[in-house]
Design a protein around this motif. Structure first.
Motif, mmCIF file in Angstrom:
data_model
loop_
_atom_site.group_PDB
_atom_site.id
_atom_site.type_symbol
_atom_site.label_atom_id
_atom_site.label_comp_id
_atom_site.label_asym_id
_atom_site.label_seq_id
_atom_site.Cartn_x
_atom_site.Cartn_y
_atom_site.Cartn_z
ATOM 1 N N THR A 2 133.264 20.151 29.245
ATOM 2 C CA THR A 2 133.089 21.468 28.659
ATOM 3 C C THR A 2 131.612 21.808 28.644
ATOM 4 O O THR A 2 130.797 21.039 28.145
ATOM 5 C CB THR A 2 133.658 21.506 27.226
ATOM 6 N N LEU A 62 139.578 34.783 23.250
ATOM 7 C CA LEU A 62 139.104 33.846 22.237
ATOM 8 C C LEU A 62 138.936 34.555 20.899
ATOM 9 O O LEU A 62 139.296 34.013 19.851
ATOM 10 C CB LEU A 62 137.787 33.195 22.664
ATOM 11 N N GLU A 82 142.214 34.905 19.222
ATOM 12 C CA GLU A 82 142.627 33.589 18.718
ATOM 13 C C GLU A 82 141.880 33.269 17.417
ATOM 14 O O GLU A 82 142.479 32.811 16.438
ATOM 15 C CB GLU A 82 142.341 32.506 19.751
ATOM 16 N N ASP A 95 133.009 26.291 27.314
ATOM 17 C CA ASP A 95 133.778 26.682 28.497
ATOM 18 C C ASP A 95 134.184 25.460 29.319
ATOM 19 O O ASP A 95 133.370 24.898 30.037
ATOM 20 C CB ASP A 95 132.934 27.627 29.349
ATOM 21 N N ARG A 153 140.392 29.003 29.896
ATOM 22 C CA ARG A 153 140.289 29.581 28.556
ATOM 23 C C ARG A 153 139.096 29.007 27.781
ATOM 24 O O ARG A 153 138.891 27.797 27.762
ATOM 25 C CB ARG A 153 141.585 29.311 27.810
ATOM 26 N N VAL A 170 137.054 27.705 24.569
ATOM 27 C CA VAL A 170 137.578 26.910 23.457
ATOM 28 C C VAL A 170 136.650 26.873 22.249
ATOM 29 O O VAL A 170 136.934 26.181 21.261
ATOM 30 C CB VAL A 170 137.928 25.476 23.912
ATOM 31 N N GLY A 171 135.547 27.601 22.290
ATOM 32 C CA GLY A 171 134.650 27.629 21.138
ATOM 33 C C GLY A 171 133.631 28.731 21.258
ATOM 34 O O GLY A 171 133.369 29.244 22.353
ATOM 35 N N VAL A 189 135.972 26.746 16.763
ATOM 36 C CA VAL A 189 136.431 25.809 17.792
ATOM 37 C C VAL A 189 137.953 25.818 17.725
ATOM 38 O O VAL A 189 138.547 25.695 16.648
ATOM 39 C CB VAL A 189 135.885 24.383 17.563
ATOM 40 N N THR A 190 138.594 25.977 18.870
ATOM 41 C CA THR A 190 140.051 26.026 18.925
ATOM 42 C C THR A 190 140.625 24.734 18.308
ATOM 43 O O THR A 190 140.029 23.665 18.455
ATOM 44 C CB THR A 190 140.510 26.247 20.389
ATOM 45 N N ARG A 203 140.609 21.261 19.914
ATOM 46 C CA ARG A 203 139.311 20.683 20.287
ATOM 47 C C ARG A 203 138.423 20.359 19.082
ATOM 48 O O ARG A 203 137.289 19.917 19.252
ATOM 49 C CB ARG A 203 138.570 21.632 21.232
#
Length: 171
Positions: free
Chosen positions: A8, A24, A27, A70, A74, A76-77, A98-99, A102
């Motif tokens: 990432t 994102l 989300e 990244d 998708r 993720v943060g 942060v998703t 993760r």
């Protein structure tokens, strides 16, 4: 997924990230509605062109910046920083996320470190963030990153009766 299986990159957002940033953002708002200053409905109703313009604006300059995690595909943060209007040496850290899959992977520290490096490069040696009082998970995570509770409590900007605590650390 573990960190070992997914590489990432944490970097400043780019104008070409607009669609992935929108996904994102939706989300983030669905997962943590008290932590952000708009609702999912408000964000979803914003025209893509307006969203793309906002992403482009934070992709350059030293007043405000956003950084993303990244892994390809998708995002993720996310973490943003903006120059404090009344305190020249301070960057306000905002929209940190942060998703869930993760969390605990080190991405939070990497995102905050990017905001800190940008802040220092812009001549602002201190960071501040606000955390909803009672969000103990976030509070502990930021403490681990060196943020210290200042004791200041401010009303939540959207929800009456809810407060945020201020935390600071060197950039």
């Amino acid at each position: 997924m573990t960190s070992a299986t997914v590489t990432t990159t944490v970097r400043r957002v780019r104008p070409t990230d607009a669609a992935r940033m929108r996904a994102l953002r939706l989300e983030m708002l669905a997962d943590s509605p008290l932590a952000f200053l708009e609702t999912v409905a408000e964000a979803a109703a914003r025209p893509h062109a307006e969203f793309a313009a906002r992403v482009a604006a934070v992709s350059r300059g030293d007043h405000t910046a956003q950084f993303v995690a990244d892994p390809g595909g998708r995002l993720v943060g996310h973490a943003g920083g903006i120059a404090a209007p009344d305190e020249p040496g301070l960057t306000l850290v905002y929209a940190v996320y942060v998703t869930p899959a993760r969390r605990g992977s080190g991405l939070l520290a990497a995102l905050v470190d990017e905001v800190a490096a940008w802040s220092r490069a812009c001549g602002r040696p201190e960071l501040m963030m606000e955390v909803v009082v009672g969000n103990d998970r976030a509070y502990r995570a930021y403490q681990k990153l060196g943020f210290v509770d200042t004791g200041a409590r401010v009303p939540h900007p959207r929800i009456t009766g809810l407060y945020e605590l201020q935390m600071r650390r060197a950039a």
